[in-house]
Scaffold this motif. Structure first.
Motif, PDB file in Angstrom:
ATOM      1  N   ALA A 339       0.939  -1.180   0.054  1.00  0.00           N
ATOM      2  CA  ALA A 339      -0.026  -0.023   0.101  1.00  0.00           C
ATOM      3  C   ALA A 339       0.859   1.235  -0.096  1.00  0.00           C
ATOM      4  N   LEU A 340       1.973   1.425   0.767  1.00  0.00           N
ATOM      5  CA  LEU A 340       2.834   2.458   0.898  1.00  0.00           C
ATOM      6  C   LEU A 340       3.317   2.533  -0.453  1.00  0.00           C
ATOM      7  N   TYR A 341       4.054   1.479  -1.083  1.00  0.00           N
ATOM      8  CA  TYR A 341       4.567   1.643  -2.247  1.00  0.00           C
ATOM      9  C   TYR A 341       3.714   2.244  -3.413  1.00  0.00           C
ATOM     10  N   HIS A 342       2.539   2.102  -3.233  1.00  0.00           N
ATOM     11  CA  HIS A 342       1.739   2.320  -4.083  1.00  0.00           C
ATOM     12  C   HIS A 342       1.370   3.924  -3.976  1.00  0.00           C
ATOM     13  N   VAL A 343       1.362   4.336  -2.556  1.00  0.00           N
ATOM     14  CA  VAL A 343       1.209   5.547  -2.444  1.00  0.00           C
ATOM     15  C   VAL A 343       2.313   6.447  -3.262  1.00  0.00           C
ATOM     16  N   ALA A 344       3.798   6.077  -3.112  1.00  0.00           N
ATOM     17  CA  ALA A 344       4.638   6.746  -3.871  1.00  0.00           C
ATOM     18  C   ALA A 344       4.447   6.683  -5.318  1.00  0.00           C
ATOM     19  N   SER A 345       4.352   5.585  -5.770  1.00  0.00           N
ATOM     20  CA  SER A 345       4.057   5.252  -6.991  1.00  0.00           C
ATOM     21  C   SER A 345       3.220   6.086  -7.631  1.00  0.00           C
ATOM     22  N   HIS A 346       1.855   5.990  -7.049  1.00  0.00           N
ATOM     23  CA  HIS A 346       0.652   6.602  -7.858  1.00  0.00           C
ATOM     24  C   HIS A 346       0.911   8.163  -7.812  1.00  0.00           C
ATOM     25  N   ALA A 347       1.550   8.626  -6.915  1.00  0.00           N
ATOM     26  CA  ALA A 347       1.625   9.879  -6.717  1.00  0.00           C
ATOM     27  C   ALA A 347       2.520  10.625  -8.126  1.00  0.00           C
ATOM     28  N   LEU A 348       3.430   9.809  -8.549  1.00  0.00           N
ATOM     29  CA  LEU A 348       4.491  10.129  -9.588  1.00  0.00           C
ATOM     30  C   LEU A 348       3.466  10.033 -10.835  1.00  0.00           C
ATOM     31  N   PHE A 349       3.204   8.708 -11.119  1.00  0.00           N
ATOM     32  CA  PHE A 349       2.533   8.633 -12.506  1.00  0.00           C
ATOM     33  C   PHE A 349       1.355   9.450 -12.634  1.00  0.00           C
ATOM     34  N   LYS A 350       0.457   9.226 -11.640  1.00  0.00           N
ATOM     35  CA  LYS A 350      -0.718  10.287 -11.804  1.00  0.00           C
ATOM     36  C   LYS A 350      -0.401  11.818 -11.921  1.00  0.00           C
ATOM     37  N   SER A 351       0.315  12.304 -11.237  1.00  0.00           N
ATOM     38  CA  SER A 351       0.649  13.587 -11.391  1.00  0.00           C
ATOM     39  C   SER A 351       1.381  13.960 -12.936  1.00  0.00           C
ATOM     40  N   LEU A 352       2.028  12.785 -13.368  1.00  0.00           N
ATOM     41  CA  LEU A 352       2.753  13.015 -14.788  1.00  0.00           C
ATOM     42  C   LEU A 352       1.391  12.825 -15.530  1.00  0.00           C
ATOM     43  N   LEU A 353       0.209  12.220 -15.567  1.00  0.00           N
ATOM     44  CA  LEU A 353      -0.757  12.173 -16.624  1.00  0.00           C
ATOM     45  C   LEU A 353      -1.674  13.183 -16.410  1.00  0.00           C
ATOM     46  N   PHE A 354      -1.708  13.904 -15.322  1.00  0.00           N
ATOM     47  CA  PHE A 354      -2.324  15.177 -15.151  1.00  0.00           C
ATOM     48  C   PHE A 354      -1.940  16.213 -15.752  1.00  0.00           C
ATOM     49  N   LEU A 355      -0.506  16.393 -15.517  1.00  0.00           N
ATOM     50  CA  LEU A 355       0.517  17.516 -16.269  1.00  0.00           C
ATOM     51  C   LEU A 355       0.262  17.527 -17.716  1.00  0.00           C
ATOM     52  N   GLY A 356       0.522  16.069 -18.217  1.00  0.00           N
ATOM     53  CA  GLY A 356       0.559  15.817 -19.572  1.00  0.00           C
ATOM     54  C   GLY A 356      -0.734  16.229 -20.142  1.00  0.00           C
ATOM     55  N   THR A 357      -1.962  16.072 -19.389  1.00  0.00           N
ATOM     56  CA  THR A 357      -3.122  16.372 -20.040  1.00  0.00           C
ATOM     57  C   THR A 357      -3.444  18.014 -20.068  1.00  0.00           C
ATOM     58  N   GLY A 358      -2.738  18.532 -19.030  1.00  0.00           N
ATOM     59  CA  GLY A 358      -2.781  20.006 -18.930  1.00  0.00           C
ATOM     60  C   GLY A 358      -1.863  20.380 -20.334  1.00  0.00           C
ATOM     61  N   SER A 359      -0.859  20.153 -20.510  1.00  0.00           N
ATOM     62  CA  SER A 359      -0.218  20.488 -21.898  1.00  0.00           C
ATOM     63  C   SER A 359      -1.004  20.276 -23.156  1.00  0.00           C
ATOM     64  N   VAL A 360      -1.836  19.050 -23.183  1.00  0.00           N
ATOM     65  CA  VAL A 360      -2.707  18.903 -24.287  1.00  0.00           C
ATOM     66  C   VAL A 360      -3.920  19.945 -24.168  1.00  0.00           C
ATOM     67  N   LEU A 361      -4.270  20.042 -23.272  1.00  0.00           N
ATOM     68  CA  LEU A 361      -5.372  20.952 -23.074  1.00  0.00           C
ATOM     69  C   LEU A 361      -5.137  22.365 -23.606  1.00  0.00           C
ATOM     70  N   HIS A 362      -4.019  22.981 -23.308  1.00  0.00           N
ATOM     71  CA  HIS A 362      -3.169  24.241 -23.711  1.00  0.00           C
ATOM     72  C   HIS A 362      -2.922  24.163 -25.047  1.00  0.00           C
ATOM     73  N   ALA A 363      -2.516  23.086 -25.645  1.00  0.00           N
ATOM     74  CA  ALA A 363      -2.083  23.150 -27.053  1.00  0.00           C
ATOM     75  C   ALA A 363      -3.345  22.969 -28.005  1.00  0.00           C
ATOM     76  N   THR A 364      -4.370  22.315 -27.649  1.00  0.00           N
ATOM     77  CA  THR A 364      -5.383  22.137 -28.506  1.00  0.00           C
ATOM     78  C   THR A 364      -6.821  22.630 -28.003  1.00  0.00           C
ATOM     79  N   GLY A 365      -6.931  23.115 -26.659  1.00  0.00           N
ATOM     80  CA  GLY A 365      -8.222  23.646 -26.269  1.00  0.00           C
ATOM     81  C   GLY A 365      -9.002  22.523 -26.004  1.00  0.00           C
ATOM     82  N   GLU A 366      -8.915  21.159 -26.266  1.00  0.00           N
ATOM     83  CA  GLU A 366      -9.903  20.208 -26.044  1.00  0.00           C
ATOM     84  C   GLU A 366      -9.592  19.300 -24.861  1.00  0.00           C
ATOM     85  N   ARG A 367     -10.750  18.876 -24.184  1.00  0.00           N
ATOM     86  CA  ARG A 367     -10.452  17.688 -23.177  1.00  0.00           C
ATOM     87  C   ARG A 367     -11.176  16.609 -23.724  1.00  0.00           C
TER      88      ARG A 367
END
Length: 668
Positions: A339-367
């Protein structure tokens, strides 16, 4: 200086950075390129200090702030230090990304946004070291309010304001449950310090009531079913760095609180607590991954994916309680480590996915996934970093998501040793549920990455999309590097988790993991299971490289490039590609009882036929809307009292005072 002093200094520095944003309220360049990078530096300092504090002795402090006779008690131990390290590491990438993400004219002025953002960071850091109920609740509310203002940053849009209101409402529902929990734990002593709460010997019924209240309060913040309704609304409404911070860290503060109350403050953990958490976690995970599979909005898809991962965390904690209740401390340590390992792992990959989604949103204006596609060409940097995050979220080796889920499944393999026969038969069903969730998570990530980045652009304007800016690239690269380290070198992270599990369940797997070196992960014994992430990477990478070389040398002279075969039909276009709806249709059909579907079907007489499917949550219609209707009905009854004369109100007051005097006189 003590570690705790450094942490207080970092939290104070974040607050200073935030107030400096007010001094440069509309100086966008200074706020973005100076203050947010300073916040990232604070995150790096916090990661270093907290990482070393994991192995140190606990430290305590009393701050002379708060109310009279109610100062803030603080305590830094291995559990709080671990979550602080996760906060620090994640903040570095998110703050660096935020320095290049925010734009002019997006709702809240940049200086005010800077204050809200860094107040959010400081409140989370201080919450993780709070050592009394008063300080904990004050900082809990500070975290909720600062994140609320971040969610409604673009407050000109009514939908965002509604999402913020729902988030704030659910946050306060959870806060009420936590207040009641602390009221039960203090056992009429009037002392709300955690040291006093630990000393109370509650009856099993009162301990169970405290646990259920804690589960309700922290479950509302974490997004556990059925208290999850705010999460799919708030994440799409918030700016992407805020969504990343909320999903990566804020949800984990609820996991921290649940661990603190359940394992540290409460003196016992009956088996039924674990069974309840395990069942709730599996239900939450299945619910989250199924709703994620049928989404057509990028951020809502990731929000439901966060619900899925919270479910896996709750399942791991529940399994640890089950093992500990029956004296099986080594399997309990294994499940809690997962569980604690997943706390650390999820924090990293989910941050990455949300931030990348933000870049896509700014570049295209689409969600909307239905209007994206082919972005791997104009946005290669974002595409490849997002691919890393998608693979980790799918639980594929050799990344961190695989390690945590593999450890959790190893914990389930110990379940046949549980003494009650019915548990030894039922708990393996949980392992099957975890395997199902992992498979569906991979399905969701194939849909997410494939629809957004592969194929042809579904809109002509997508070809003009621009890749991430330098600060955004730096933040994404940091998260990729840390995620890769977590996946390839699990033994050092397990060694950092080991002091936490030894405090909470009385055992750990760090010694067994270190005994076989850093190349091979052995959670208990080589005879039972082992995993070598670097070996796996070398073998797979070497095989791919060898195949490429063989094909290139054998067919080098015979290769030619041409358009792919189109089955004899030359009018293929972007609209003929698989869509998000098409990907989700099998899941919709197989698991239809999970969804509340509303279909709009075309008729043969429609000039422009349209087919639309609306997917809603049963919990919203079965639970929340009826409660809202009852509250509205009661409010209307009471509103009649607000339409009378002042003389009538004075009469009510006089009669109430007279009745109170008569009651007091009868007591005398």
């Amino acid at each position: 200086m003590l570690h705790l002093d450094w942490i207080l200094a970092i939290a104070a520095a974040w607050l200073v950075i935030g107030f400096l944003g007010l001094a440069w309220l509309r100086r966008f360049r200074i706020v973005a390129q100076v203050l947010f990078p300073l916040g990232a530096a604070g995150g790096l300092a916090l990661a270093v200090v907290a990482g070393s504090a994991i192995f140190a002795t606990p430290e305590v402090a009393v701050l002379p702030i708060g109310l009279p006779q109610l100062p803030f008690h603080l305590r830094l131990d291995s559990l709080s230090a671990f979550f602080l390290a996760v906060l620090g590491v994640t903040t570095v990438g998110i703050s660096a990304f935020a320095a290049g993400y925010f734009r002019h004219g997006e709702g809240t002025p940049p200086g005010l946004l800077c204050l809200e953002y860094h107040a959010f960071l400081a409140s989370m850091a201080l919450l993780l070291v709070a050592d009394d109920a008063f300080a904990f609740m004050v900082l809990w509310e500070a975290m909720a309010l600062s994140s609320y203002f971040l969610v409604i940053a673009n407050h000109r849009i009514a939908e965002i304001r509604r999402a913020g209101f729902l988030y704030l409402l659910m946050a306060h529902v959870g806060a009420i449950a936590l207040l009641l929990c602390f009221g039960v734990l203090q056992a009429n002593t009037g002392d709300y310090t955690f040291a006093n709460l630990r000393a109370q010997q509650l009856a099993p019924a009162w301990a169970g009531a405290a646990f259920l209240l804690a589960l309700a309060g922290f479950g509302a913040k974490a997004g556990a079913v059925p208290l999850h309704v705010w999460l799919p609304e708030a994440h799409p409404a918030a700016p992407s760095p805020v969504s990343a911070l909320m999903s990566a860290v804020m949800l984990k503060t609820a996991i921290y609180g649940l661990l603190r109350i359940t394992f540290d403050v409460l003196p016992m953990q009956p088996w039924w607590w674990g069974a309840l958490l395990l069942a709730l976690g599996l239900l939450t995970a299945i619910f989250g991954v199924l709703f994620s599979a049928v989404q057509t909005d990028m951020k809502r898809l990731l929000a439901y994916s966060s619900i899925e991962n919270i479910g896996l965390l709750l399942a791991g904690i529940g399994l640890a309680i089950l093992f500990k209740a029956h004296g099986m401390v080594v399997p309990a340590a294994l499940a809690l480590t997962a569980a604690l390992y997943h706390v650390a792992s999820h924090a990293l990959f989910k941050s990455l996915l949300f931030l990348g989604t933000g870049s896509v949103l700014h570049a295209t204006g689409e969600r909307n996934l239905g209007r994206l596609g082919g972005l791997v060409r104009p946005m290669p940097w974002v595409a490849w970093t997002m691919l890393f995050g998608a693979l980790a979220s799918a639980g594929l080796p050799p990344l961190g998501g695989f390690v945590s889920e593999w450890l959790l499944l190893q914990g389930f393999l110990f379940s046949p040793q549980l003494p009650p026969a019915y548990l030894s038969m039922l708990v393996p069903v949980g392992a099957a549920a975890v395997a199902l969730v992992s498979a569906l998570a991979g399905y969701v990530m194939v849909k997410f990455f494939g629809v957004v980045f592969l194929g042809q652009p579904r809109e002509p304007a997508l070809a003009q999309a621009r890749d991430a800016r330098p600060w955004e690239r730096a933040g994404l690269a940091w998260l990729v590097a840390c995620g890769l380290a977590v996946g390839l070198f699990p033994v050092p992270l397990i060694a950092a988790i080991d002091p936490v599990t030894r405090v909470l369940v009385g055992s750990g797997i760090g010694e067994a993991a270190r005994a076989h070196g850093w190349l091979l992960l052995v959670p208990t014994s080589v005879a039972r299971a082992s995993y070598g992430p670097l070996v796996f990477l070398v073998v797979v990478g070497g095989g791919c490289a060898a195949a490429w070389l063989v094909v290139r040398r054998a067919f080098h002279e015979k290769l030619r490039r041409s358009a792919p075969w189109d089955c004899g039909f030359g009018a293929l276009g972007a609209r003929m590609q698989d869509t998000a709806e098409g990907f989700g249709q099998p899941i919709r059909q197989i698991f239809e009882p999970f969804f509340r579907l509303e279909r709009v079907l075309p008729t043969p007489f429609d000039a422009q036929p349209r087919y639309r499917v609306t997917i809603e949550d049963h919990a919203w219609h079965a639970l929340y809307l009826p409660i809202a209707a009852v509250v509205e009905r009661i409010a209307r009854r009471f509103s009649a009292l607000q339409q009378g004369r002042i003389s009538v109100y004075l009469l009510y007051s006089f009669l109430t005072l007279l009745a109170m005097l008569m009651v007091i006189r009868s007591w005398d």
